[in-house]
Design an enzyme around this catalytic site. Structure first.
Site, PDB file in Angstrom:
ATOM      1  N   ASP A  72       4.493  -8.963  12.217  1.00  0.00           N
ATOM      2  CA  ASP A  72       3.051  -8.848  12.011  1.00  0.00           C
ATOM      3  C   ASP A  72       2.801  -7.448  11.451  1.00  0.00           C
ATOM      4  O   ASP A  72       2.959  -6.458  12.168  1.00  0.00           O
ATOM      5  CB  ASP A  72       2.334  -9.035  13.350  1.00  0.00           C
ATOM      6  CG  ASP A  72       0.838  -8.842  13.244  1.00  0.00           C
ATOM      7  OD1 ASP A  72       0.342  -8.441  12.161  1.00  0.00           O
ATOM      8  OD2 ASP A  72       0.146  -9.082  14.253  1.00  0.00           O
ATOM      9  N   VAL A  73       2.436  -7.373  10.174  1.00  0.00           N
ATOM     10  CA  VAL A  73       2.338  -6.045   9.542  1.00  0.00           C
ATOM     11  C   VAL A  73       1.231  -5.173  10.131  1.00  0.00           C
ATOM     12  O   VAL A  73       1.228  -3.961   9.919  1.00  0.00           O
ATOM     13  CB  VAL A  73       2.157  -6.133   8.002  1.00  0.00           C
ATOM     14  CG1 VAL A  73       3.347  -6.781   7.342  1.00  0.00           C
ATOM     15  CG2 VAL A  73       0.849  -6.823   7.634  1.00  0.00           C
ATOM     16  N   ASN A  98       3.372  -6.645   0.737  1.00  0.00           N
ATOM     17  CA  ASN A  98       2.596  -7.663   0.029  1.00  0.00           C
ATOM     18  C   ASN A  98       1.640  -8.444   0.934  1.00  0.00           C
ATOM     19  O   ASN A  98       0.635  -8.970   0.451  1.00  0.00           O
ATOM     20  CB  ASN A  98       3.593  -8.627  -0.653  1.00  0.00           C
ATOM     21  CG  ASN A  98       2.948  -9.900  -1.096  1.00  0.00           C
ATOM     22  OD1 ASN A  98       2.229  -9.937  -2.094  1.00  0.00           O
ATOM     23  ND2 ASN A  98       3.162 -10.970  -0.336  1.00  0.00           N
ATOM     24  N   TYR A 164     -12.652  -7.016   1.726  1.00  0.00           N
ATOM     25  CA  TYR A 164     -11.438  -7.150   0.906  1.00  0.00           C
ATOM     26  C   TYR A 164     -11.362  -6.079  -0.171  1.00  0.00           C
ATOM     27  O   TYR A 164     -10.326  -5.425  -0.332  1.00  0.00           O
ATOM     28  CB  TYR A 164     -11.411  -8.550   0.294  1.00  0.00           C
ATOM     29  CG  TYR A 164     -10.130  -8.842  -0.468  1.00  0.00           C
ATOM     30  CD1 TYR A 164      -8.936  -9.089   0.212  1.00  0.00           C
ATOM     31  CD2 TYR A 164     -10.109  -8.864  -1.858  1.00  0.00           C
ATOM     32  CE1 TYR A 164      -7.761  -9.346  -0.485  1.00  0.00           C
ATOM     33  CE2 TYR A 164      -8.937  -9.123  -2.552  1.00  0.00           C
ATOM     34  CZ  TYR A 164      -7.762  -9.364  -1.863  1.00  0.00           C
ATOM     35  OH  TYR A 164      -6.599  -9.617  -2.555  1.00  0.00           O
TER      36      TYR A 164
END
Ligand code: NAD
Length: 275
Positions: A72-73, A98, A164
């Site tokens: 889990d980044v 990414n 975003y």
């Protein structure tokens, strides 16, 4: 048109978000070019209905070398662990940060939990990935390459994209700062900025069973689908791009052909940023 053949047979490449979409194709292409690929994702099974085989199995099926590490980044310890895991293959040479998610919402309607979640994955994840990979490269006294997935949203604002677009703007600046700080250590840091790419990204958040999703605010906020008319108007080439058309830019930036390129944001967007 000419063909390019890359050789990454001496390299170990980590691809976060490598299970589906863009990351899957980037991982597959590095595998095809001989790299040992570490797929780091919250899920092993691809999101896309049409693809059932996990990325690392697909790479091995094609004759390559790959492994999967559940990651889990948004958790810096997880990111450090996957970089540590790459030591079994000689250490990370190319780190592809990414993994990313989209949540829709205007400034006025967005709550702070949703904002934090987007930033935890899209920004903290990239920060942790750059830092862990760079520390490892320095510890091993090796040069290396870091690639971040930015977006046309890194520089172009759209209504409803408050979380975003801000997160991808941050990815662009993280890329530049990291490139500056690491340049004298022979670590190049670049970003690819995709335009509108055909993946299941726009359909929303990570899978419901994911650990990240457990902490999600209970709001479904997918990206509204672009109409054919919007694609026609917004994209000079008049169509969406495919992960296949995007992946080569990652290999180029990681290769010796790009040995003097750092701090760069490479648009692969059918001309979107021109307008
Ligand atoms: P996708 O949803 O198909 O794939 C994203 C992958 O990231 C999935 O495998 C998912 O499980 C994984 N992931 C999500 N959260 C994670 C986490 N916390 N830790 C680890 N893995 C996680 O999306 P995609 O279109 O392939 O997007 C990949 C990247 O490209 C993202 O950073 C996205 O912002 C960026 N991007 C996509 C587009 C597009 O049009 N598809 C355009 C510009 C930028």
């Amino acid at each position: 048109m000419g063909e390019v053949a890359y050789n990454f047979s001496e390299e170990t490449v980590i691809v976060t978000g490598g299970t589906s979409g863009i990351g899957r194709e980037v991982a597959r292409r590095f595998g095809e070019a001989g790299a040992t690929v570490v797929v780091a994702d919250i899920r092993e099974e691809p999101k896309d209905d049409g693809e059932s085989m996990p990325t690392h199995e697909r790479i091995e099926d094609d004759g390559g070398r790959a492994t999967f590490v559940e990651t889990d980044v948004s958790d810096p310890d997880d990111v450090a662990s996957v970089v540590e895991a790459a030591r079994a293959f000689g250490g990370v040479d190319v780190m592809v940060n990414n993994a990313g998610i989209y949540r829709h919402g205007s400034l006025l309607e967005t709550d702070v939990d949703a904002f934090d979640q987007v930033f935890a994955i899209n920004v903290r994840g990239v920060f942790a990935g750059c830092r862990a990979a760079a520390r490892d490269m320095l510890d091993r006294e090796e040069s290396g390459c870091i690639l971040n997935t930015a977006s046309i949203s890194s520089e172009y604002a759209q209504i409803g994209h408050s979380m975003y677009d801000a997160s991808k703007g941050a990815v662009m600046m993280l890329t530049r700062v990291a490139a500056l700080e690491l340049a004298r250590h022979e670590i190049r840091v670049n970003a690819v900025a995709p335009g509108v790419i055909e993946t299941t990204f726009g359909t929303g958040n990570p899978a419901p069973e994911s650990r990240v999703d457990d902490r999600l605010p209970d709001v479904e906020a997918p990206m509204p689908d672009l109409t054919e008319q919007e694609i026609e108007t917004d994209v000079p080439m008049g169509r969406m791009g495919s992960p296949e058309e995007l992946a080569g830019s990652y290999l180029f930036l990681a290769s010796d052909e790009a040995s003097y390129v750092t701090g760069h944001l490479l648009y692969v967007d059918g001309g979107y940023q021109i307008l």
